[in-house]
Enzyme design. Structure first.
Site, PDB file in Angstrom:
ATOM      1  N   GLY A  12       0.828  -1.203   0.000  1.00 23.48           N
ATOM      2  CA  GLY A  12       0.000   0.000   0.000  1.00 23.48           C
ATOM      3  C   GLY A  12       0.863   1.254   0.000  1.00 23.48           C
ATOM      4  N   ASP A  13       0.219   2.410  -0.171  1.00 23.83           N
ATOM      5  CA  ASP A  13       0.900   3.714  -0.161  1.00 23.83           C
ATOM      6  C   ASP A  13       1.940   3.830  -1.274  1.00 23.83           C
ATOM      7  OD1 ASP A  13      -0.467   4.245   2.289  1.00 23.83           O
ATOM      8  OD2 ASP A  13       1.062   3.069   3.322  1.00 23.83           O
ATOM      9  N   LYS A  16      -0.631   5.449  -5.497  1.00 25.26           N
ATOM     10  CA  LYS A  16      -1.716   5.137  -6.436  1.00 25.26           C
ATOM     11  C   LYS A  16      -2.543   6.360  -6.772  1.00 25.26           C
ATOM     12  CE  LYS A  16      -3.371   1.691  -3.899  1.00 25.26           C
ATOM     13  NZ  LYS A  16      -2.261   1.407  -2.991  1.00 25.26           N
ATOM     14  N   GLY A  40      -6.125   5.569   1.789  1.00 26.59           N
ATOM     15  CA  GLY A  40      -5.928   7.016   1.799  1.00 26.59           C
ATOM     16  C   GLY A  40      -5.239   7.423   0.519  1.00 26.59           C
ATOM     17  N   HIS A  41      -5.924   8.169  -0.314  1.00 30.90           N
ATOM     18  CA  HIS A  41      -5.327   8.640  -1.564  1.00 30.90           C
ATOM     19  C   HIS A  41      -5.237  10.157  -1.538  1.00 30.90           C
ATOM     20  CE1 HIS A  41      -6.691   4.879  -4.023  1.00 30.90           C
ATOM     21  NE2 HIS A  41      -5.822   4.614  -3.086  1.00 30.90           N
ATOM     22  N   GLN A 224      -4.917  -0.351  -0.895  1.00 30.97           N
ATOM     23  CA  GLN A 224      -3.883  -1.145  -0.213  1.00 30.97           C
ATOM     24  C   GLN A 224      -2.940  -1.760  -1.273  1.00 30.97           C
ATOM     25  OE1 GLN A 224      -7.373  -2.100   1.062  1.00 30.97           O
ATOM     26  NE2 GLN A 224      -7.091  -0.186   2.149  1.00 30.97           N
ATOM     27  N   THR A 299      -1.653   8.605   5.268  1.00 27.91           N
ATOM     28  CA  THR A 299      -2.701   9.592   4.965  1.00 27.91           C
ATOM     29  C   THR A 299      -3.863   9.450   5.932  1.00 27.91           C
ATOM     30  OG1 THR A 299      -2.172   9.020   2.685  1.00 27.91           O
ATOM     31  CG2 THR A 299      -3.967  10.567   3.009  1.00 27.91           C
ATOM     32  N   LYS A 331       8.125   7.709  -7.106  1.00 30.61           N
ATOM     33  CA  LYS A 331       9.051   8.241  -6.101  1.00 30.61           C
ATOM     34  C   LYS A 331      10.519   7.900  -6.362  1.00 30.61           C
ATOM     35  CE  LYS A 331       6.286   9.251  -2.165  1.00 30.61           C
ATOM     36  NZ  LYS A 331       6.032   9.031  -0.763  1.00 30.61           N
ATOM     37  N   LEU A 332      10.895   7.808  -7.622  1.00 32.64           N
ATOM     38  CA  LEU A 332      12.298   7.565  -7.963  1.00 32.64           C
ATOM     39  C   LEU A 332      13.174   8.679  -7.385  1.00 32.64           C
ATOM     40  CD1 LEU A 332      14.181   5.725  -9.713  1.00 32.64           C
ATOM     41  CD2 LEU A 332      13.928   7.434 -11.523  1.00 32.64           C
ATOM     42  N   THR A 414       7.855  11.150 -11.167  1.00 33.61           N
ATOM     43  CA  THR A 414       9.058  11.769 -10.602  1.00 33.61           C
ATOM     44  C   THR A 414       8.766  12.929  -9.645  1.00 33.61           C
ATOM     45  OG1 THR A 414       9.232  13.122 -12.601  1.00 33.61           O
ATOM     46  CG2 THR A 414      10.547  11.110 -12.539  1.00 33.61           C
TER      47      THR A 414
HETATM   48  P1  IMP Z   1      -6.959  -2.806   8.275  1.00 39.22           P
HETATM   49  O1  IMP Z   1      -7.095  -2.774   6.795  1.00 39.22           O
HETATM   50  O2  IMP Z   1      -7.370  -1.518   8.948  1.00 39.22           O
HETATM   51  O3  IMP Z   1      -7.614  -4.009   8.897  1.00 39.22           O
HETATM   52  O4  IMP Z   1      -5.387  -2.941   8.634  1.00 39.22           O
HETATM   53  C1  IMP Z   1      -4.665  -4.132   8.339  1.00 39.22           C
HETATM   54  C2  IMP Z   1      -3.253  -3.799   7.869  1.00 39.22           C
HETATM   55  O5  IMP Z   1      -3.323  -3.174   6.585  1.00 39.22           O
HETATM   56  C3  IMP Z   1      -2.477  -2.821   8.754  1.00 39.22           C
HETATM   57  O6  IMP Z   1      -1.107  -3.186   8.723  1.00 39.22           O
HETATM   58  C4  IMP Z   1      -2.684  -1.486   8.063  1.00 39.22           C
HETATM   59  O7  IMP Z   1      -1.636  -0.576   8.343  1.00 39.22           O
HETATM   60  C5  IMP Z   1      -2.659  -1.925   6.622  1.00 39.22           C
HETATM   61  N1  IMP Z   1      -3.388  -1.001   5.732  1.00 39.22           N
HETATM   62  C6  IMP Z   1      -4.721  -0.887   5.587  1.00 39.22           C
HETATM   63  N2  IMP Z   1      -5.020   0.037   4.666  1.00 39.22           N
HETATM   64  C7  IMP Z   1      -3.859   0.504   4.200  1.00 39.22           C
HETATM   65  C8  IMP Z   1      -3.516   1.466   3.193  1.00 39.22           C
HETATM   66  O8  IMP Z   1      -4.364   2.066   2.523  1.00 39.22           O
HETATM   67  N3  IMP Z   1      -2.188   1.688   3.017  1.00 39.22           N
HETATM   68  C9  IMP Z   1      -1.241   1.011   3.710  1.00 39.22           C
HETATM   69  N4  IMP Z   1      -1.511   0.089   4.631  1.00 39.22           N
HETATM   70  C10 IMP Z   1      -2.812  -0.162   4.880  1.00 39.22           C
END
Ligand code: IMP
Length: 430
Positions: A12-13, A16, A40-41, A224, A299, A331-332, A414
């Site tokens: 995730g993160d 996107k 979080g976008h 994610q 985010t 993010k290069l 970039t």
């Molecule tokens: P949950 O989705 O809230 O149940 O969290 C489960 C795991 O997924 C945790 O490690 C969160 O930090 C991770 N996680 C959930 N949503 C995101 C996201 O949008 N970006 C990054 N990690 C996420």
């Protein structure tokens, strides 16, 4: 002309938001198919920054249809708060530009509470969830006691659903020493949001079929990342939905061939929030530098993200299990100024080198990365818009990633600015 699915290829993160925004300008319809407001976008458009959690990224652009598919879990209160924030920024959200699947399941306040009890318990939690109630809501969906959007229109069905849900949750809550659910208060809360939520409710699969038949371009927006997938990720340190691209079909109600091109998003290094294994993690000055230069704070929860080197083994696995056709490398520029860069090309486990990430949690925690070392670059790559703008060593780094993950770079980002993007292959023109 292909319809496109965008998924994260790490934890995730991956950035996107920017890529989805870039693609959503070319799409007619943008569909969320899994997850909820744990995502979080951040979208930067001109001088405006929009923060989205549950709404598809197309919502900030006029003339696009945004769709929340049945695979998403919806917290109506969070949804309306998000709509309120966007409206304050001048974005219009109405049933004309937002459809919500009538068969999607709701996140209720009791789900967030249960998520919190577990996270705070010594023995039951420790995943480091976002505490948004995502896991408990999906549990109720699979346990066939969830409240679905369409239930809000039917008092008898809603009442039966609440009987089952409350019986189950009260037993769990008692185990955590929490008070039983106040049913009247929950019903009153639901009655407050039901009329407005129902105005958006539609058979989304049908709307998408009509869009497809009319030749509209559809973008499926994942949340994610593949390593957080409930099946293919670092279980149990995962989210509670399938995040791989195959879910785009089931979570929206379209067939597996509806998605023509799968774009995987990956950073030029690796980050993760929350607990769980992370073989290439850097607990040193380099890791700290990546976090600072990359602004690696969540985010949604504001938590500092853990940072590490690019893990080509893990991303290749995401490419294979998700059918990723090409990647957007983001993010290069965060790597600018480092003398040398490392890429993980295998793992050492019990004296042997393996080329895949094992399924067993003990093995996942035990693997040690085998690194290949590449030369860094001192020049700035920030804002590059052509290959020719990149130093030769940066191009070498990108080419080596392509080779190792067995997928080509379609887009290279970039900077957070949407135009600071090198386009190699337009995913909609597959
Ligand atoms: P949950 O989705 O809230 O149940 O969290 C489960 C795991 O997924 C945790 O490690 C969160 O930090 C991770 N996680 C959930 N949503 C995101 C996201 O949008 N970006 C990054 N990690 C996420």
């Amino acid at each position: 002309m292909a319809n496109v699915a965008v998924v994260g290829a790490q934890w995730g993160d991956e950035g996107k938001g920017k890529i989805v925004d870039w693609l959503s300008e070319r799409a007619d319809v943008v569909v969320r198919f899994q997850g909820g407001h744990n995502a979080g976008h951040t979208l930067v458009i001109g001088n405006q920054t929009y923060k989205l959690s549950l709404l598809p990224s197309g919502i900030v652009r006029g003339g696009k249809l945004s769709v929340i598919g049945n695979g998403v879990v919806i917290d109506p209160w969070a949804l309306f708060a998000e709509i309120g924030r966007l409206e304050a920024q001048g974005v219009k959200v109405s049933p004309d530009n937002l459809l919500i699947a009538e068969n999607a399941c709701l996140i209720l306040p009791v789900h967030g509470e249960l998520d919190g009890y577990r996270e705070d318990s010594k023995n039951a939690g420790g995943i480091g969830t976002t505490r948004r109630g995502i896991g408990p809501a999906y549990e109720d969906k699979v346990g066939r006691r969830a409240v679905r959007v369409s239930d809000l229109a039917d008092a008898a069905t809603l009442s039966r659903r609440l009987d089952a849900l409350i019986t189950h949750h009260d037993a769990l809550r008692a185990g955590f020493g929490a008070p039983p659910i106040d049913r009247a208060a929950l019903e009153a809360k639901l009655a407050e949001v039901a009329p407005r939520l129902l105005t958006f409710a539609k058979p989304v699969w049908l709307a998408l079929e009509e869009m497809r038949a009319a030749g509209k371009r559809i973008l499926y927006e994942g949340a994610q990342g593949t390593m957080l997938d409930i099946d293919h990720g670092t279980y149990p340190f995962v989210t509670s939905s399938n995040t791989a691209a195959g879910q785009a079909a089931v979570g929206a109600g379209v067939g597996p061939r509806a998605v023509g091109y799968v774009l995987g998003i990956t950073k030029a290094y690796t980050t993760r929030v929350g607990g769980g294994p992370f073989p290439t993690e850097l607990n040193d000055a380099v890791g700290q530098r990546l976090g600072e230069r990359g602004h690696e704070f969540g985010t949604v929860t504001g938590r500092a993200r853990r940072c590490g080197w690019f893990d080509a083994v893990m991303v290749r696995q995401a490419v294979k299990v998700g059918g990723i056709d090409g990647i957007a490398l983001t993010k290069l520029d965060v790597l600018d100024g480092l003398d040398e860069l490392k890429i993980c090309v295998g793992y050492r486990l019990r004296g042997e080198v393996i080329r895949h990430f094992p399924a067993n949690a003990g093995d996942q925690a035990a693997v040690e990365p085998v690194f290949e070392v590449l030369q860094g670059w001192s020049e700035s790559t920030q804002g590059a818009r052509r290959w020719a703008d990149l130093p030769a060593t940066a191009i070498k780094y990108v080419k080596r990633i392509e080779e190792l993950i067995e997928a080509p770079v379609a887009l290279l980002s970039t900077s957070p600015e949407r135009d600071d993007t090198i386009l190699v292959h337009d995913p909609f023109r597959d």
